[in-house]
Design a protein around this motif. Sequence first.
Motif: not given
Length: 97
Positions: A43, A47, A79, A82-83, A86-87, A89-90
């Motif tokens: 996962e 990303i 940026h 943001e990454k 994203e990690v 959250l996922n």
Amino acid sequence: MSTEKNQDEFYEKLRSQLYATASWPSEYLYKFIVVSDNRKIAEIENIFDNMGAVIKTKPSKNGKYTSVSINLQMRTPEHVIEKYMEVTLNVEGVISL
């Protein structure tokens, strides 16, 4: 104090530090720790897929956890953040360093 407020403060401090310590675009090294589960590692890797990232994994001494290091060129501190978000959250249970 809420966790969300702590997270916002953390990311704001990180943003300031990134602007103060590097010129952008710049290479950035992400480090994450997850339970040694191939699905969770995949996962994280997904990303950063198709971004030219160099990804290295290393199991802990007892094999319970895996460190995932990701090195890649990022355009701006936004940026980078943001990454991270994203990690977070996922990927359940991930620790960002």
